[in-house]
Motif scaffolding. Sequence first.
Motif, PDB file in Angstrom:
ATOM      1  N   VAL A 120       0.868  -1.175   0.000  1.00 38.56           N
ATOM      2  CA  VAL A 120       0.000   0.000   0.000  1.00 38.56           C
ATOM      3  C   VAL A 120       0.902   1.221   0.000  1.00 38.56           C
ATOM      4  N   ALA A 121       0.773   2.020  -1.054  1.00 34.01           N
ATOM      5  CA  ALA A 121       1.541   3.263  -1.128  1.00 34.01           C
ATOM      6  C   ALA A 121       0.549   4.392  -0.876  1.00 34.01           C
ATOM      7  N   PHE A 122       0.671   4.990   0.300  1.00 30.88           N
ATOM      8  CA  PHE A 122      -0.357   5.944   0.747  1.00 30.88           C
ATOM      9  C   PHE A 122       0.236   7.330   0.959  1.00 30.88           C
ATOM     10  N   THR A 123      -0.450   8.333   0.455  1.00 31.63           N
ATOM     11  CA  THR A 123      -0.164   9.715   0.849  1.00 31.63           C
ATOM     12  C   THR A 123      -1.463  10.314   1.351  1.00 31.63           C
ATOM     13  N   GLY A 124      -1.390  10.950   2.504  1.00 34.38           N
ATOM     14  CA  GLY A 124      -2.598  11.543   3.081  1.00 34.38           C
ATOM     15  C   GLY A 124      -2.324  11.974   4.507  1.00 34.38           C
ATOM     16  N   GLY A 125      -3.390  12.074   5.285  1.00 37.60           N
ATOM     17  CA  GLY A 125      -3.259  12.574   6.648  1.00 37.60           C
ATOM     18  C   GLY A 125      -2.866  11.481   7.633  1.00 37.60           C
ATOM     19  N   PRO A 126      -2.304  11.864   8.781  1.00 39.14           N
ATOM     20  CA  PRO A 126      -1.858  10.869   9.771  1.00 39.14           C
ATOM     21  C   PRO A 126      -2.987  10.023  10.346  1.00 39.14           C
ATOM     22  N   GLU A 127      -4.187  10.626  10.482  1.00 36.82           N
ATOM     23  CA  GLU A 127      -5.287   9.823  11.054  1.00 36.82           C
ATOM     24  C   GLU A 127      -5.686   8.720  10.083  1.00 36.82           C
ATOM     25  N   THR A 128      -5.752   9.067   8.794  1.00 33.59           N
ATOM     26  CA  THR A 128      -6.072   8.033   7.794  1.00 33.59           C
ATOM     27  C   THR A 128      -4.968   6.981   7.781  1.00 33.59           C
ATOM     28  N   ALA A 129      -3.723   7.436   7.940  1.00 39.76           N
ATOM     29  CA  ALA A 129      -2.599   6.487   7.929  1.00 39.76           C
ATOM     30  C   ALA A 129      -2.767   5.442   9.037  1.00 39.76           C
ATOM     31  N   ARG A 130      -3.296   5.870  10.174  1.00 44.75           N
ATOM     32  CA  ARG A 130      -3.494   4.909  11.279  1.00 44.75           C
ATOM     33  C   ARG A 130      -4.525   3.850  10.865  1.00 44.75           C
ATOM     34  N   HIS A 131      -5.576   4.279  10.145  1.00 42.45           N
ATOM     35  CA  HIS A 131      -6.557   3.300   9.633  1.00 42.45           C
ATOM     36  C   HIS A 131      -5.890   2.354   8.635  1.00 42.45           C
ATOM     37  N   ILE A 132      -5.040   2.943   7.785  1.00 38.91           N
ATOM     38  CA  ILE A 132      -4.389   2.118   6.745  1.00 38.91           C
ATOM     39  C   ILE A 132      -3.513   1.051   7.404  1.00 38.91           C
ATOM     40  N   VAL A 133      -2.764   1.470   8.420  1.00 45.29           N
ATOM     41  CA  VAL A 133      -1.889   0.504   9.110  1.00 45.29           C
ATOM     42  C   VAL A 133      -2.746  -0.603   9.723  1.00 45.29           C
ATOM     43  N   ALA A 134      -3.888  -0.221  10.300  1.00 46.82           N
ATOM     44  CA  ALA A 134      -4.791  -1.237  10.868  1.00 46.82           C
ATOM     45  C   ALA A 134      -5.327  -2.136   9.747  1.00 46.82           C
ATOM     46  N   ASN A 135      -5.651  -1.532   8.602  1.00 47.80           N
ATOM     47  CA  ASN A 135      -6.168  -2.343   7.482  1.00 47.80           C
ATOM     48  C   ASN A 135      -5.130  -3.368   7.022  1.00 47.80           C
ATOM     49  N   THR A 136      -3.869  -2.947   7.026  1.00 44.23           N
ATOM     50  CA  THR A 136      -2.837  -3.852   6.517  1.00 44.23           C
ATOM     51  C   THR A 136      -2.472  -4.935   7.539  1.00 44.23           C
ATOM     52  N   ALA A 137      -3.095  -4.883   8.701  1.00 40.87           N
ATOM     53  CA  ALA A 137      -2.939  -6.016   9.628  1.00 40.87           C
ATOM     54  C   ALA A 137      -3.598  -7.249   9.016  1.00 40.87           C
ATOM     55  N   HIS A 138      -4.572  -7.036   8.106  1.00 35.49           N
ATOM     56  CA  HIS A 138      -5.277  -8.172   7.497  1.00 35.49           C
ATOM     57  C   HIS A 138      -4.441  -8.850   6.418  1.00 35.49           C
ATOM     58  N   ASN A 139      -3.754  -8.052   5.593  1.00 32.68           N
ATOM     59  CA  ASN A 139      -3.029  -8.658   4.460  1.00 32.68           C
ATOM     60  C   ASN A 139      -1.514  -8.608   4.641  1.00 32.68           C
ATOM     61  N   LEU A 140      -1.063  -8.000   5.732  1.00 29.23           N
ATOM     62  CA  LEU A 140       0.372  -7.831   6.012  1.00 29.23           C
ATOM     63  C   LEU A 140       1.099  -7.171   4.837  1.00 29.23           C
ATOM     64  N   ALA A 141       0.393  -6.283   4.145  1.00 27.57           N
ATOM     65  CA  ALA A 141       1.008  -5.584   3.015  1.00 27.57           C
ATOM     66  C   ALA A 141       2.088  -4.634   3.525  1.00 27.57           C
ATOM     67  N   GLU A 142       3.100  -4.461   2.688  1.00 32.11           N
ATOM     68  CA  GLU A 142       4.101  -3.423   2.993  1.00 32.11           C
ATOM     69  C   GLU A 142       3.440  -2.059   2.821  1.00 32.11           C
ATOM     70  N   THR A 143       3.934  -1.072   3.532  1.00 26.83           N
ATOM     71  CA  THR A 143       3.345   0.260   3.377  1.00 26.83           C
ATOM     72  C   THR A 143       4.434   1.303   3.144  1.00 26.83           C
ATOM     73  N   THR A 144       4.112   2.291   2.306  1.00 24.62           N
ATOM     74  CA  THR A 144       4.852   3.547   2.362  1.00 24.62           C
ATOM     75  C   THR A 144       3.826   4.593   2.779  1.00 24.62           C
ATOM     76  N   LEU A 145       4.186   5.398   3.760  1.00 25.87           N
ATOM     77  CA  LEU A 145       3.263   6.387   4.319  1.00 25.87           C
ATOM     78  C   LEU A 145       3.890   7.768   4.195  1.00 25.87           C
ATOM     79  N   GLU A 146       3.296   8.614   3.370  1.00 29.71           N
ATOM     80  CA  GLU A 146       3.738  10.003   3.226  1.00 29.71           C
ATOM     81  C   GLU A 146       2.638  10.881   3.801  1.00 29.71           C
ATOM     82  N   LEU A 147       2.916  11.526   4.926  1.00 32.00           N
ATOM     83  CA  LEU A 147       1.818  12.156   5.661  1.00 32.00           C
ATOM     84  C   LEU A 147       1.994  13.670   5.765  1.00 32.00           C
TER      85      LEU A 147
END
Length: 487
Positions: free
Chosen positions: A229-256
């Motif tokens: 998951v390559a995500f750019t957005g706000g920190p609160e959304t990033a926290r949801h994204i990190v929680a979402n990736t607990a399901h698929n263990l996807a790698e993340t890049t987070l630009e906040l």
Amino acid sequence: MAASDLPRFQVLIDGEWRDPASGKWLASINPATEEAWCEIPNCQQDDVDAAVEAAYAALDGPWRDMQPTERGQILIRLADALPDHAARLAEFEVADAGKNLTESTNFMTFCARFFRFYGELADKVSGETFATPFPGIQAFTHRVPVGVVAAVIPWNNPLWLLSMKLGPAIAGGNTCVIKPSELCATPIIEIVRLMHDVAEIPRGVINLVTGEGEPCGRVLTSHPKVSKVAFTGGPETARHIVANTAHNLAETTLELGGKSPVIVFDDADLDNAVQNVIGGVFAGSSGQSCVAGSRALVQRSIFDEFVDRLVAAAEALKVGDPRSADSQMGPLASLAQVERCEQAVAGAVEAGAELRTGGRRPPGLAKGYYFAPTILTIPNQDFEIARTELFGPVLVALPFDDEAEAIRLANDTQFGLAAGFFTTNLGRAMRLSKAVRAGIQWINTYRLGAPMAQIGGFGDSGKSREGGIAAMHEYTKPVTVWINTNV
Ligand code: NAD
């Protein structure tokens, strides 16, 4: 006008342009007119599943065997095509997000550079060979795609932020599902159209879903077949994204986000500093920039004079129709953004901040989500407005006495994205560069960028880096191969 009379855009799934399976649509509001101008698909689970399945299947199709040079050519064809389509793409950014038309049109050249950079890098990724301890045994690595990449994009700079994800993803042989912001989807839809029609990306390699964070973004980022998951957005959304990736263990890049300090010393070239501080916070998208220099730390000996000069420069900015060549600042992207700025300024004034200019919707503009360039002074950083990313044209200025205090104030934040240092003392600038926790730093300038230079932050600004050659390693993985040459 009834919603159904508006032009409707479609999404691209498995090489076909489609209406949303759910039949649900979202209106896009033009921030300069406050009127809906088009509708985009409000994709739900079915669309997202279909898009991810198509991307997953394409990993094993002819795409897998396409030579890296050919993959690179796709990106180079897109870069070549962008100048001819710049005006049209910019029109979409203006209509969806109220961006300045001239600036947005010129910015397409910048985006094209990123696509070209990664196009040219596609065949320059290589592995390692190892000196093994075993006779006759050789070992080496080659790099393979990560898999299906979900690219989740915000509204403020959609095409550039897409280029930093799509460029290395395609160059590296991945397949993608792109999800733009519901506030600014049409430029992304149109660049995907260029990828499909002009750059001739193979079927299923790029898929597009549009819709809201819930459910579209959540379903996509937690999908079991998404690997990154390559995500750019706000920190609160990033926290949801990190929680979402607990399901698929996807790698993340987070630009906040950020609350970036610009530090002005009394030995600085003050004309240059004024110009860059003003450009750093108000230019771009009316302060709606992740690197906006929204905290001015100014040495006490020049504080009053410097703030007076900032106020004069801010009041000289022309706010108005983003389509007009005269306008230097357009509207904010949504009414919610305007209200957020209004409330934050009112709260700061109540807490003791001095409002030096702005703080309201500018007079004379009957319609549109406009907010005047705003400057407040505060005596210290114990103000919420000094700590919250407003994502609007609001600058807080506060004094410091010496270098140590400037560093302490700069780092006294949960963010760490960007910083600007204005001083003619090179030694001091370099000391600040080491001491200030910000992933992008500018000395006596602000807001420069290029594809070879990485961006990224610390803390709530995200922990990843995007851009540069190194991104090719973020979008490919080494596979280690052992060969027995004794048989
Ligand atoms: P946002 O976080 O609200 O939305 C970003 C994207 O995430 C949108 O596509 C949205 O639909 C999606 N989303 C929302 N909820 C989701 C969920 N639960 N699961 C999955 N996806 C979800 O951000 P925004 O308001 O569009 O953009 C502004 C923010 O982006 C600011 O904080 C800004 O600083 C940041 N930004 C950072 C950079 C950078 O490079 N560091 C660049 C530009 C913007």
